[in-house]
Design a protein around this motif. Structure first.
Motif, PDB file in Angstrom:
ATOM      1  N   HIS A 194      14.314   5.679  -6.404  1.00 51.53           N
ATOM      2  CA  HIS A 194      13.058   5.240  -7.011  1.00 51.53           C
ATOM      3  C   HIS A 194      13.322   4.339  -8.214  1.00 51.53           C
ATOM      4  N   ALA A 195      14.286   4.734  -9.049  1.00 48.07           N
ATOM      5  CA  ALA A 195      14.587   3.946 -10.241  1.00 48.07           C
ATOM      6  C   ALA A 195      15.146   2.578  -9.879  1.00 48.07           C
ATOM      7  N   VAL A 196      15.914   2.519  -8.803  1.00 45.44           N
ATOM      8  CA  VAL A 196      16.535   1.262  -8.381  1.00 45.44           C
ATOM      9  C   VAL A 196      15.545   0.342  -7.671  1.00 45.44           C
ATOM     10  N   MET A 197      14.692   0.924  -6.837  1.00 39.88           N
ATOM     11  CA  MET A 197      13.822   0.132  -5.968  1.00 39.88           C
ATOM     12  C   MET A 197      12.484  -0.230  -6.598  1.00 39.88           C
ATOM     13  N   GLY A 198      12.070   0.516  -7.617  1.00 37.32           N
ATOM     14  CA  GLY A 198      10.781   0.229  -8.223  1.00 37.32           C
ATOM     15  C   GLY A 198       9.665   0.309  -7.189  1.00 37.32           C
ATOM     16  N   PRO A 199       8.709  -0.621  -7.235  1.00 34.74           N
ATOM     17  CA  PRO A 199       7.588  -0.571  -6.293  1.00 34.74           C
ATOM     18  C   PRO A 199       7.933  -1.048  -4.887  1.00 34.74           C
ATOM     19  N   VAL A 200       9.147  -1.572  -4.685  1.00 40.29           N
ATOM     20  CA  VAL A 200       9.485  -2.135  -3.375  1.00 40.29           C
ATOM     21  C   VAL A 200       9.457  -1.074  -2.280  1.00 40.29           C
ATOM     22  N   ALA A 201       9.946   0.130  -2.585  1.00 43.72           N
ATOM     23  CA  ALA A 201       9.926   1.195  -1.577  1.00 43.72           C
ATOM     24  C   ALA A 201       8.493   1.486  -1.129  1.00 43.72           C
ATOM     25  N   LYS A 202       7.557   1.471  -2.070  1.00 46.36           N
ATOM     26  CA  LYS A 202       6.160   1.727  -1.730  1.00 46.36           C
ATOM     27  C   LYS A 202       5.551   0.551  -0.971  1.00 46.36           C
ATOM     28  N   ILE A 203       6.006  -0.653  -1.289  1.00 46.69           N
ATOM     29  CA  ILE A 203       5.541  -1.833  -0.551  1.00 46.69           C
ATOM     30  C   ILE A 203       5.942  -1.716   0.917  1.00 46.69           C
ATOM     31  N   LEU A 204       7.194  -1.326   1.150  1.00 46.94           N
ATOM     32  CA  LEU A 204       7.678  -1.179   2.523  1.00 46.94           C
ATOM     33  C   LEU A 204       6.910  -0.085   3.259  1.00 46.94           C
ATOM     34  N   GLU A 205       6.628   0.992   2.548  1.00 42.44           N
ATOM     35  CA  GLU A 205       5.886   2.100   3.156  1.00 42.44           C
ATOM     36  C   GLU A 205       4.496   1.656   3.591  1.00 42.44           C
ATOM     37  N   ARG A 206       3.822   0.914   2.744  1.00 46.97           N
ATOM     38  CA  ARG A 206       2.470   0.466   3.071  1.00 46.97           C
ATOM     39  C   ARG A 206       2.471  -0.624   4.135  1.00 46.97           C
ATOM     40  N   ALA A 207       3.506  -1.436   4.142  1.00 48.39           N
ATOM     41  CA  ALA A 207       3.614  -2.454   5.191  1.00 48.39           C
ATOM     42  C   ALA A 207       3.744  -1.789   6.556  1.00 48.39           C
ATOM     43  N   GLY A 208       4.416  -0.639   6.583  1.00 44.58           N
ATOM     44  CA  GLY A 208       4.570   0.085   7.840  1.00 44.58           C
ATOM     45  C   GLY A 208       3.270   0.683   8.335  1.00 44.58           C
ATOM     46  N   ALA A 209       2.361   0.958   7.403  1.00 45.30           N
ATOM     47  CA  ALA A 209       1.068   1.532   7.782  1.00 45.30           C
ATOM     48  C   ALA A 209       0.125   0.486   8.358  1.00 45.30           C
ATOM     49  N   GLY A 210       0.422  -0.790   8.083  1.00 47.84           N
ATOM     50  CA  GLY A 210      -0.404  -1.873   8.606  1.00 47.84           C
ATOM     51  C   GLY A 210      -1.691  -2.060   7.823  1.00 47.84           C
ATOM     52  N   HIS A 211      -2.499  -3.031   8.257  1.00 45.80           N
ATOM     53  CA  HIS A 211      -3.821  -3.297   7.674  1.00 45.80           C
ATOM     54  C   HIS A 211      -3.745  -3.780   6.223  1.00 45.80           C
ATOM     55  N   TRP A 212      -2.605  -4.332   5.813  1.00 41.97           N
ATOM     56  CA  TRP A 212      -2.476  -4.885   4.466  1.00 41.97           C
ATOM     57  C   TRP A 212      -2.265  -6.394   4.570  1.00 41.97           C
ATOM     58  N   SER A 213      -3.034  -7.135   3.804  1.00 39.21           N
ATOM     59  CA  SER A 213      -2.795  -8.570   3.720  1.00 39.21           C
ATOM     60  C   SER A 213      -1.714  -8.807   2.674  1.00 39.21           C
ATOM     61  N   ALA A 214      -1.115  -9.989   2.692  1.00 37.10           N
ATOM     62  CA  ALA A 214      -0.077 -10.310   1.715  1.00 37.10           C
ATOM     63  C   ALA A 214      -0.645 -10.256   0.297  1.00 37.10           C
ATOM     64  N   GLU A 215      -1.863 -10.740   0.130  1.00 40.31           N
ATOM     65  CA  GLU A 215      -2.478 -10.761  -1.198  1.00 40.31           C
ATOM     66  C   GLU A 215      -2.743  -9.347  -1.711  1.00 40.31           C
ATOM     67  N   ALA A 216      -3.258  -8.479  -0.848  1.00 40.01           N
ATOM     68  CA  ALA A 216      -3.548  -7.105  -1.254  1.00 40.01           C
ATOM     69  C   ALA A 216      -2.267  -6.347  -1.584  1.00 40.01           C
ATOM     70  N   LEU A 217      -1.236  -6.549  -0.780  1.00 34.17           N
ATOM     71  CA  LEU A 217       0.029  -5.858  -1.008  1.00 34.17           C
ATOM     72  C   LEU A 217       0.693  -6.354  -2.289  1.00 34.17           C
ATOM     73  N   ALA A 218       0.593  -7.647  -2.551  1.00 35.26           N
ATOM     74  CA  ALA A 218       1.144  -8.201  -3.791  1.00 35.26           C
ATOM     75  C   ALA A 218       0.390  -7.652  -4.996  1.00 35.26           C
ATOM     76  N   GLY A 219      -0.920  -7.510  -4.859  1.00 39.95           N
ATOM     77  CA  GLY A 219      -1.718  -6.949  -5.947  1.00 39.95           C
ATOM     78  C   GLY A 219      -1.342  -5.510  -6.236  1.00 39.95           C
ATOM     79  N   TYR A 220      -1.101  -4.750  -5.186  1.00 45.08           N
ATOM     80  CA  TYR A 220      -0.672  -3.358  -5.354  1.00 45.08           C
ATOM     81  C   TYR A 220       0.669  -3.296  -6.080  1.00 45.08           C
ATOM     82  N   ALA A 221       1.623  -4.122  -5.645  1.00 42.58           N
ATOM     83  CA  ALA A 221       2.949  -4.136  -6.264  1.00 42.58           C
ATOM     84  C   ALA A 221       2.869  -4.556  -7.727  1.00 42.58           C
ATOM     85  N   LEU A 222       2.019  -5.525  -8.000  1.00 42.60           N
ATOM     86  CA  LEU A 222       1.853  -6.004  -9.372  1.00 42.60           C
ATOM     87  C   LEU A 222       1.356  -4.884 -10.278  1.00 42.60           C
ATOM     88  N   ARG A 223       0.422  -4.093  -9.772  1.00 46.07           N
ATOM     89  CA  ARG A 223      -0.124  -3.001 -10.577  1.00 46.07           C
ATOM     90  C   ARG A 223       0.925  -1.925 -10.840  1.00 46.07           C
TER      91      ARG A 223
END
Length: 207
Positions: free
Chosen positions: A44-73
């Motif tokens: 978690h410390a090494v990957m930061g929000p990237v691990a969560k980005i990958l998890e949500r990408a696997g769930a589908g239904h995310w646009s690039a803009e929405a996923l970027a907004g989530y990561a930014l937050r």
């Protein structure tokens, strides 16, 4: 865009998307290098929000803009970020998200979990390797610093009041040896930190 179909019994060849996977890894690596997630002992410390980005990408239904907004937050909520995302980090993160979304569109649903898993561990390995190399460079700098102050290991041990002290030591300020150190150990380590003039902590995150 519809994902390509794979008939039963047919396996998707992951090597066919290696270039796209490398593009995702490279972009997220640049993002993490320019962010507060440079060091860490846990994934978690090494990957930061990237691990969560990958998890949500696997769930589908995310646009690039929405996923970027989530990561930014998630990034902004890191105490070390202080609510700020450098332009370089934001651009790399957005590029990584866009490449990731493109990748999910060409990988069959049946192979997506495996692709995301490989992305996660490949990036984790790269980040841990980079952090280890950087910390080794710090250790070598500290060795040079100590040798400039002490002519011999005997002189170092006398100054630090430690018969086991050596020049080949990492300048940690989180261990017991530093907190309870006698002699000039703490003074030398503090002086070394001051000489670096780094804003970031050179210690690994403990979570």
């Amino acid at each position: 865009m519809r994902k390509p179909l794979v008939t039963r019994g047919e396996r998707f060849d992951l090597s066919t998307v290696n270039p796209q996977m490398e593009a995702v890894i490279d972009a997220f690596d640049r993002y993490l290098e320019a962010s507060p997630y440079r060091l860490g002992r846990t994934k978690h410390a090494v990957m930061g929000p990237v691990a969560k980005i990958l998890e949500r990408a696997g769930a589908g239904h995310w646009s690039a803009e929405a996923l970027a907004g989530y990561a930014l937050r998630v990034h902004e909520m890191n105490p070390k970020a202080r609510g700020f995302v450098p332009a370089e980090a934001r651009a790399a993160m957005e590029s990584g998200v866009q490449e990731l979304i493109r990748l999910t569109h060409i990988v069959p649903v049946t192979a997506l979990a495996k692709v995301l898993e490989r992305l996660e561990y490949a990036l984790y390995y790269r980040r841990r390797k980079r952090a280890s190399e950087w910390m080794e460079s710090i250790r070598k700098e500290f060795e040079k610093f100590l040798r400039s102050r002490y002519e011999s290991v005997e002189a170092l041990r006398e100054a630090w009041k430690d018969k086991n002290a050596t020049f080949e030591v990492y300048p940690s300020r989180k261990n017991e040896a530093y907190r309870k150190g006698k002699g000039k150990r703490k003074e030398d380590i503090d002086a070394f930190y001051a000489s670096l003039e780094l804003e970031e902590d050179i210690e690994e995150e403990e979570e």
